[in-house]
Design a protein around this motif. Structure first.
Motif, PDB file in Angstrom:
ATOM      1  N   ALA A  67     -18.081  35.658  22.584  1.00 49.69           N
ATOM      2  CA  ALA A  67     -19.261  36.462  22.904  1.00 49.69           C
ATOM      3  C   ALA A  67     -20.480  35.987  22.118  1.00 49.69           C
ATOM      4  N   VAL A  68     -20.233  35.469  20.947  1.00 53.40           N
ATOM      5  CA  VAL A  68     -21.332  34.986  20.112  1.00 53.40           C
ATOM      6  C   VAL A  68     -22.017  33.794  20.778  1.00 53.40           C
ATOM      7  N   ASP A  69     -21.258  32.963  21.463  1.00 50.24           N
ATOM      8  CA  ASP A  69     -21.842  31.800  22.128  1.00 50.24           C
ATOM      9  C   ASP A  69     -22.876  32.213  23.166  1.00 50.24           C
ATOM     10  N   GLY A  70     -22.574  33.236  23.925  1.00 51.71           N
ATOM     11  CA  GLY A  70     -23.518  33.720  24.931  1.00 51.71           C
ATOM     12  C   GLY A  70     -24.783  34.265  24.292  1.00 51.71           C
ATOM     13  N   ASP A  71     -24.617  35.043  23.221  1.00 45.87           N
ATOM     14  CA  ASP A  71     -25.777  35.589  22.516  1.00 45.87           C
ATOM     15  C   ASP A  71     -26.615  34.472  21.894  1.00 45.87           C
ATOM     16  N   LEU A  72     -25.941  33.479  21.350  1.00 46.08           N
ATOM     17  CA  LEU A  72     -26.645  32.360  20.752  1.00 46.08           C
ATOM     18  C   LEU A  72     -27.431  31.581  21.805  1.00 46.08           C
ATOM     19  N   GLU A  73     -26.830  31.387  22.948  1.00 48.67           N
ATOM     20  CA  GLU A  73     -27.511  30.678  24.039  1.00 48.67           C
ATOM     21  C   GLU A  73     -28.768  31.427  24.480  1.00 48.67           C
ATOM     22  N   ILE A  74     -28.680  32.747  24.582  1.00 45.69           N
ATOM     23  CA  ILE A  74     -29.839  33.555  24.972  1.00 45.69           C
ATOM     24  C   ILE A  74     -30.921  33.478  23.902  1.00 45.69           C
ATOM     25  N   ALA A  75     -30.534  33.563  22.625  1.00 47.14           N
ATOM     26  CA  ALA A  75     -31.503  33.508  21.537  1.00 47.14           C
ATOM     27  C   ALA A  75     -32.212  32.153  21.506  1.00 47.14           C
ATOM     28  N   LEU A  76     -31.473  31.075  21.711  1.00 48.60           N
ATOM     29  CA  LEU A  76     -32.084  29.743  21.726  1.00 48.60           C
ATOM     30  C   LEU A  76     -33.038  29.572  22.907  1.00 48.60           C
ATOM     31  N   ARG A  77     -32.652  30.097  24.051  1.00 51.90           N
ATOM     32  CA  ARG A  77     -33.518  30.018  25.233  1.00 51.90           C
ATOM     33  C   ARG A  77     -34.820  30.789  24.990  1.00 51.90           C
ATOM     34  N   ASN A  78     -34.708  31.994  24.404  1.00 53.35           N
ATOM     35  CA  ASN A  78     -35.909  32.785  24.109  1.00 53.35           C
ATOM     36  C   ASN A  78     -36.799  32.076  23.092  1.00 53.35           C
ATOM     37  N   PHE A  79     -36.190  31.464  22.094  1.00 49.50           N
ATOM     38  CA  PHE A  79     -36.937  30.730  21.080  1.00 49.50           C
ATOM     39  C   PHE A  79     -37.683  29.549  21.705  1.00 49.50           C
ATOM     40  N   THR A  80     -37.012  28.832  22.592  1.00 50.63           N
ATOM     41  CA  THR A  80     -37.637  27.691  23.272  1.00 50.63           C
ATOM     42  C   THR A  80     -38.804  28.136  24.142  1.00 50.63           C
ATOM     43  N   GLU A  81     -38.611  29.208  24.890  1.00 46.89           N
ATOM     44  CA  GLU A  81     -39.682  29.721  25.759  1.00 46.89           C
ATOM     45  C   GLU A  81     -40.877  30.190  24.934  1.00 46.89           C
ATOM     46  N   ILE A 159     -52.236  12.693   3.173  1.00 46.72           N
ATOM     47  CA  ILE A 159     -51.503  13.537   4.117  1.00 46.72           C
ATOM     48  C   ILE A 159     -52.154  14.912   4.112  1.00 46.72           C
ATOM     49  N   ILE A 160     -52.460  15.418   5.317  1.00 46.87           N
ATOM     50  CA  ILE A 160     -53.106  16.725   5.424  1.00 46.87           C
ATOM     51  C   ILE A 160     -52.367  17.586   6.435  1.00 46.87           C
ATOM     52  N   GLN A 161     -52.584  18.906   6.321  1.00 49.78           N
ATOM     53  CA  GLN A 161     -52.057  19.817   7.336  1.00 49.78           C
ATOM     54  C   GLN A 161     -52.987  19.765   8.536  1.00 49.78           C
ATOM     55  N   ASP A 162     -52.412  19.940   9.727  1.00 51.54           N
ATOM     56  CA  ASP A 162     -53.208  19.887  10.944  1.00 51.54           C
ATOM     57  C   ASP A 162     -52.536  20.731  12.012  1.00 51.54           C
ATOM     58  N   ARG A 163     -53.285  21.043  13.047  1.00 52.01           N
ATOM     59  CA  ARG A 163     -52.730  21.765  14.203  1.00 52.01           C
ATOM     60  C   ARG A 163     -52.852  20.849  15.408  1.00 52.01           C
ATOM     61  N   PHE A 164     -51.783  20.782  16.188  1.00 53.27           N
ATOM     62  CA  PHE A 164     -51.742  19.892  17.336  1.00 53.27           C
ATOM     63  C   PHE A 164     -51.513  20.704  18.601  1.00 53.27           C
ATOM     64  N   GLN A 165     -52.091  20.223  19.712  1.00 52.44           N
ATOM     65  CA  GLN A 165     -51.852  20.890  20.978  1.00 52.44           C
ATOM     66  C   GLN A 165     -50.494  20.441  21.505  1.00 52.44           C
ATOM     67  N   ARG A 166     -49.713  21.399  21.942  1.00 53.17           N
ATOM     68  CA  ARG A 166     -48.379  21.131  22.456  1.00 53.17           C
ATOM     69  C   ARG A 166     -48.492  20.335  23.759  1.00 53.17           C
ATOM     70  N   GLU A 167     -47.691  19.298  23.884  1.00 52.34           N
ATOM     71  CA  GLU A 167     -47.757  18.420  25.064  1.00 52.34           C
ATOM     72  C   GLU A 167     -47.258  19.120  26.318  1.00 52.34           C
ATOM     73  N   GLY A 168     -46.220  19.919  26.197  1.00 53.23           N
ATOM     74  CA  GLY A 168     -45.663  20.562  27.374  1.00 53.23           C
ATOM     75  C   GLY A 168     -46.256  21.935  27.639  1.00 53.23           C
ATOM     76  N   TYR A 169     -47.417  22.218  27.061  1.00 55.77           N
ATOM     77  CA  TYR A 169     -48.012  23.554  27.205  1.00 55.77           C
ATOM     78  C   TYR A 169     -48.505  23.758  28.625  1.00 55.77           C
ATOM     79  N   VAL A 170     -48.165  24.916  29.181  1.00 60.18           N
ATOM     80  CA  VAL A 170     -48.618  25.279  30.521  1.00 60.18           C
ATOM     81  C   VAL A 170     -49.508  26.505  30.367  1.00 60.18           C
TER      82      VAL A 170
END
Length: 182
Positions: A67-81, A159-170
């Motif tokens: 059951a943990v595998d299913g929950d983990l898969e959902i959490a990873l999908r939500n994190f990716t989205e 070396i500096i901190q910077d913000r980059f635009q995400r390539e796959g951003y829709v």
């Protein structure tokens, strides 16, 4: 003179008085036959060969889906989205040039391209200055490799901190008349 003579006498008395005190207690001969066996109290470890042999054995894994595998898969999908929905991400870059001289910025960019053709160079204009940067890294350690290559040729690089635009951003759907269409 009297003081030095008195000090000398006191010193002689102190050094000779040490001989009066002697160590009390049994002599060394009493402990001559003493033995102590601590082998029962020592911690023992298995041999290294035995440990390696135990770890090499293949472990039998279950083919059941937990059951943990299913929950983990959902959490990873939500994190990716969630990550895809954000326009920018924070990271690090190597800044090679920062200044108001446009010609120097182009010269630095061209020098980078000629000396390091495998490194992608990015040039930006943020009024009133020009920036020549190299790479987009998630953490500072990743940026170290290019930084050390560039540092010899361009000593002002950092070396500096910077913000980059995400390539796959829709971009989300535009809002018309204050409401989204379902």
């Amino acid at each position: 003179m009297k003081k030095s003579l008195f000090g000398l006498i006191v010193l002689l008395i102190l050094t000779n008085s040490c001989a009066i005190f002697q160590k009390t207690g049994p002599s060394v001969d009493v402990y001559e036959g003493y033995q102590e066996d601590l082998s029962e109290k020592r911690i023992t470890f298995p041999s290294l060969e035995k440990q390696v042999a135990e770890t090499v054995k293949p472990r039998v894994t279950s083919t059941e889906v937990l059951a943990v595998d299913g929950d983990l898969e959902i959490a990873l999908r939500n994190f990716t989205e969630k990550n895809r929905s954000e326009r920018y991400w924070s990271g690090f870059t190597v800044m090679v040039y920062s200044g108001v001289d446009r010609d120097m910025a182009f010269k630095t960019r061209n020098d980078l391209f000629m000396n390091f053709p495998d490194i992608k160079t990015d040039m930006q204009y943020q009024q009133p200055r020009y920036l020549v940067k190299v790479g987009k890294y998630v953490n500072r350690i990743e940026a170290q490799a290019h930084y050390h290559k560039i540092k010899d040729r361009f000593p002002t690089a950092r070396i500096i901190q910077d913000r980059f635009q995400r390539e796959g951003y829709v971009n989300p759907e535009p809002i018309d008349n204050g409401e989204r269409q379902n």
